[in-house]
Scaffold this active site. Structure first.
Site, PDB file in Angstrom:
ATOM      1  N   GLY A   1      -4.925   1.504  -1.355  1.00  0.00           N
ATOM      2  CA  GLY A   1      -6.267   0.663  -1.376  1.00  0.00           C
ATOM      3  C   GLY A   1      -7.392   0.747  -2.418  1.00  0.00           C
TER       4      GLY A   1
ATOM      5  N   GLU B   1       4.772   5.805  -1.264  1.00  0.00           N
ATOM      6  CA  GLU B   1       3.340   5.320  -1.308  1.00  0.00           C
ATOM      7  C   GLU B   1       2.425   6.451  -1.832  1.00  0.00           C
ATOM      8  OE1 GLU B   1       2.570   1.914   1.799  1.00  0.00           O
ATOM      9  OE2 GLU B   1       1.761   3.691   2.501  1.00  0.00           O
TER      10      GLU B   1
ATOM     11  N   GLU C   1      -2.074   7.658   6.015  1.00  0.00           N
ATOM     12  CA  GLU C   1      -3.512   7.743   6.793  1.00  0.00           C
ATOM     13  C   GLU C   1      -3.339   8.592   7.962  1.00  0.00           C
ATOM     14  OE1 GLU C   1      -4.032   3.466   6.339  1.00  0.00           O
ATOM     15  OE2 GLU C   1      -4.258   3.829   4.384  1.00  0.00           O
TER      16      GLU C   1
ATOM     17  N   ASN D   1       1.639  -4.158   6.267  1.00  0.00           N
ATOM     18  CA  ASN D   1       0.891  -3.102   7.211  1.00  0.00           C
ATOM     19  C   ASN D   1      -0.271  -3.559   7.486  1.00  0.00           C
ATOM     20  OD1 ASN D   1      -0.246  -1.101   8.562  1.00  0.00           O
ATOM     21  ND2 ASN D   1       0.188   0.254   7.002  1.00  0.00           N
ATOM     22  N   TRP D   2      -0.615  -4.176   8.411  1.00  0.00           N
ATOM     23  CA  TRP D   2      -2.099  -4.983   8.643  1.00  0.00           C
ATOM     24  C   TRP D   2      -3.327  -3.417   8.818  1.00  0.00           C
ATOM     25  CZ3 TRP D   2      -1.590  -9.724  11.978  1.00  0.00           C
ATOM     26  CH2 TRP D   2      -0.829 -10.673  11.406  1.00  0.00           C
ATOM     27  N   LYS D   3      -2.844  -2.517   9.117  1.00  0.00           N
ATOM     28  CA  LYS D   3      -3.476  -1.293   9.407  1.00  0.00           C
ATOM     29  C   LYS D   3      -4.569  -1.830  10.642  1.00  0.00           C
ATOM     30  CE  LYS D   3      -2.805   0.290   4.755  1.00  0.00           C
ATOM     31  NZ  LYS D   3      -3.399   1.086   3.654  1.00  0.00           N
TER      32      LYS D   3
ATOM     33  N   SER E   1      -1.210  -1.081  -3.637  1.00  0.00           N
ATOM     34  CA  SER E   1      -2.019  -1.577  -4.227  1.00  0.00           C
ATOM     35  C   SER E   1      -0.991  -2.960  -4.779  1.00  0.00           C
ATOM     36  CB  SER E   1      -2.767  -1.156  -5.554  1.00  0.00           C
ATOM     37  OG  SER E   1      -3.754  -0.524  -4.828  1.00  0.00           O
TER      38      SER E   1
ATOM     39  N   GLY F   1      -0.281  -3.463   1.924  1.00  0.00           N
ATOM     40  CA  GLY F   1      -1.484  -3.286   2.923  1.00  0.00           C
ATOM     41  C   GLY F   1      -2.351  -4.491   2.804  1.00  0.00           C
ATOM     42  N   GLY F   2      -3.398  -4.263   2.043  1.00  0.00           N
ATOM     43  CA  GLY F   2      -4.293  -5.485   1.810  1.00  0.00           C
ATOM     44  C   GLY F   2      -3.872  -6.705   1.699  1.00  0.00           C
TER      45      GLY F   2
ATOM     46  N   HIS G   1       2.727   7.448   7.783  1.00  0.00           N
ATOM     47  CA  HIS G   1       1.964   6.956   6.785  1.00  0.00           C
ATOM     48  C   HIS G   1       0.969   7.986   6.445  1.00  0.00           C
ATOM     49  CE1 HIS G   1      -1.114   4.270   5.146  1.00  0.00           C
ATOM     50  NE2 HIS G   1      -0.067   3.580   4.685  1.00  0.00           N
TER      51      HIS G   1
HETATM   52  P1  13P Z   1      -2.716  -1.169   0.012  1.00  0.00           P
HETATM   53  O1  13P Z   1      -1.533  -2.276  -0.368  1.00  0.00           O
HETATM   54  O2  13P Z   1      -3.841  -1.903   0.512  1.00  0.00           O
HETATM   55  O3  13P Z   1      -2.960  -0.313  -1.096  1.00  0.00           O
HETATM   56  O4  13P Z   1      -2.108  -0.346   1.048  1.00  0.00           O
HETATM   57  C1  13P Z   1      -0.771   0.178   1.073  1.00  0.00           C
HETATM   58  C2  13P Z   1      -0.428   0.731   2.244  1.00  0.00           C
HETATM   59  O5  13P Z   1      -0.830   1.778   2.420  1.00  0.00           O
HETATM   60  C3  13P Z   1       0.760   0.085   3.024  1.00  0.00           C
HETATM   61  O6  13P Z   1       1.094   0.878   4.093  1.00  0.00           O
END
Ligand code: 13P
Length: 244
Positions: A169, A163, A96, A9-11, A204, A225-226, A94
């Protein structure tokens, strides 16, 4: 046996040449379908990333969508538009989107139903905040988030992602025991079909902790994510998923 699935997920990161470059590197690093792999770039990068991934094993995802095919919904993207670019998966609910954009369970259920109608596989995210965990409400929150989705489950065509919000993050990954406990709870709520449904862990996930999580039978993959923004890290997590 559920096939492992690593989803990126590149956000709200990457566009233009950089997005193409990352997609190209990931595509070149995946030479078979032993593990399912997906990347979900921002909407604006979907056409370029989709073209880049053509002919390879990496699937294309979106990070959100509207539930209607078309209409007066300023700023929204229809599932129908996503199909044009070869999108196969869509991340829904998600944390967010829930927290920052006020998405509620009923809306997420409508989106999930629409994704299934349009033949997109929804990846529905659930998870608790730190205070909910500390107050012993983890299972109540997850049960509430699942309640509107469970009646929509259509054979195997849905994926869940656990999640925990406190792990997203933050670098504070859930222990395998914590993740497994929640995955078992989710699977239990899904009934018989639960054995066929993949539940990913997200929060993470990094090359350093991927093995301890992915070797658990209950953990069918990761929503990253990251670490998905760096092809080397992302490919390393995929390689771990292949070897466990
Ligand atoms: P991180 O891997 O950056 O913690 O993000 C997880 C995430 O929200 C994937 O959707």
């Amino acid at each position: 046996m559920r096939k492992k699935f690593i989803a990126g997920n590149w956000k709200m990161h990457k566009g233009g040449k950089e997005a193409i470059e990352i997609a190209k590197n990931v595509k070149e690093g995946i030479q078979d379908d032993k593990v399912d792999v997906m990347i979900a770039p921002p909407f604006t990068a979907i056409p370029d990333v989709g073209r880049t991934l053509e002919g390879g094993f990496v699937k294309l995802g979106a990070q959100n969508m509207h539930f209607e095919e078309q209409g007066a919904f300023t700023g929204e993207i229809s599932p129908f538009f996503l199909l044009d670019f070869g999108v196969k998966f869509v991340i829904l609910g998600h944390s967010e989107r829930r927290k920052i954009f006020g998405e509620v369970d009923d809306l997420i259920a409508k989106k999930t139903a629409a994704a299934l109608t349009f033949n997109l596989t929804p990846i529905v995210c659930v998870g608790e905040t730190l205070s909910e965990r500390e107050e012993g409400k983890t299972f109540d929150v997850i049960e509430r988030e699942l309640n509107t989705i469970i009646p929509l489950i259509d054979k195997k065509k849905i994926v869940f992602a656990y999640e925990p919000i406190w792990a997203i993050g933050t670098g504070k990954v859930a222990t395998p025991e914590t993740a497994v406990e929640v995955h078992k709870f989710i699977r239990g709520k899904l009934g018989d079909i639960g054995q066929d449904i993949r539940i990913l862990y997200g929060g993470s996930v990094k090359p350093e902790n991927a093995e301890s999580l992915l070797k658990e039978e209950e953990i069918d993959g990761a929503l990253v994510g990251g670490a998905s923004l760096n092809p080397e890290s992302f490919l390393s997590i995929i390689s771990t998923a292949r070897s466990v």
